[in-house]
Design a protein around this motif. Structure first.
Motif, short mmCIF file in Angstrom:
data_model
loop_
_atom_site.label_atom_id
_atom_site.label_comp_id
_atom_site.label_asym_id
_atom_site.label_seq_id
_atom_site.Cartn_x
_atom_site.Cartn_y
_atom_site.Cartn_z
N PRO A 133 -6.46 5.19 -2.07
CA PRO A 133 -4.99 4.86 -2.23
C PRO A 133 -4.24 6.56 -2.51
CG PRO A 133 -5.04 2.47 -2.87
CD PRO A 133 -6.26 3.87 -3.12
N HIS B 252 1.16 -1.69 0.04
CA HIS B 252 -0.63 -0.11 0.45
C HIS B 252 0.96 1.54 0.46
CE1 HIS B 252 -2.75 3.12 1.17
NE2 HIS B 252 -4.12 2.03 1.24
N LEU C 179 -8.19 5.43 2.61
CA LEU C 179 -6.94 4.69 2.28
C LEU C 179 -7.00 3.40 1.44
CD1 LEU C 179 -4.10 5.62 4.94
CD2 LEU C 179 -4.30 6.90 2.96
#
Length: 184
Positions: A140, A102, A136
């Protein structure tokens, strides 16, 4: 009434004789605020669940975040939230308990979320943090990364990024790093 007073005095003397203090235990303002925050969480258990350890460590909360859309949908991601004595004046420390691919979460579990840094205000609460983490996962942010390689891939080639996320969530190796198996 006099009997109650005499009984209370007798108990106090007995405690003094045992070397115990009779002063009441003071509850930290940060703990009072945390309890209020947790009582006010208004999110579906299908999106988020939390566990507290009020007996062992009252200043820690475990979150299970379950994004329902985006690259990370279908997984359950666990986070530890460590509340400081200065809460809510200072934000908690949030750590992801999984190694995931991520842009805003590094392999050590550190989370890059503005509201945990410069955008924090005492008006924010635990639910704000949960919503921020969910965001998030839904979107992202490649422009403010902790994992620069993931961010670069997200910006330059979103399809390749999606493939890497899917591969990593199944516990595979991406660019020499093994990731935790989240989706079976």
């Amino acid at each position: 009434m006099l009997k109650l007073r005499a009984l209370a005095e007798a108990k106090a003397k007995a405690k003094e004789g045992q070397g115990q203090e009779t002063t009441p235990q003071v509850i930290k303002p940060s703990l009072i605020r945390l309890k209020k925050d947790l009582e006010n969480i208004d999110l579906s258990e299908q999106i988020c669940e939390y566990t507290t350890y009020l007996d062992e460590n009252p200043m820690r909360v475990n979150l299970a975040i379950k994004p329902d859309i985006g690259y990370y949908a279908g997984g359950t991601y666990y986070f530890n939230v460590f509340i400081k004595d200065t809460y809510p004046m200072e934000p908690p420390v949030v750590k992801c308990m999984h190694r995931i691919y991520h842009p805003n979460i590094d392999i050590d579990g550190n989370v890059c979320l503005n509201l945990l840094r410069e955008d924090w205000t005492p008006a924010l609460d635990i639910q704000s943090i949960i919503i921020g983490i969910l965001f998030l996962f839904h979107e992202p942010n490649g422009r403010d990364p902790l994992n620069k390689d993931a961010a670069k891939t997200l910006i330059e080639d979103p399809l390749r990024f999606e493939n890497k996320v899917n591969h990593s969530l199944r516990g595979n190796n991406i660019d020499g790093v093994w990731y935790d198996k989240i989706i079976y």
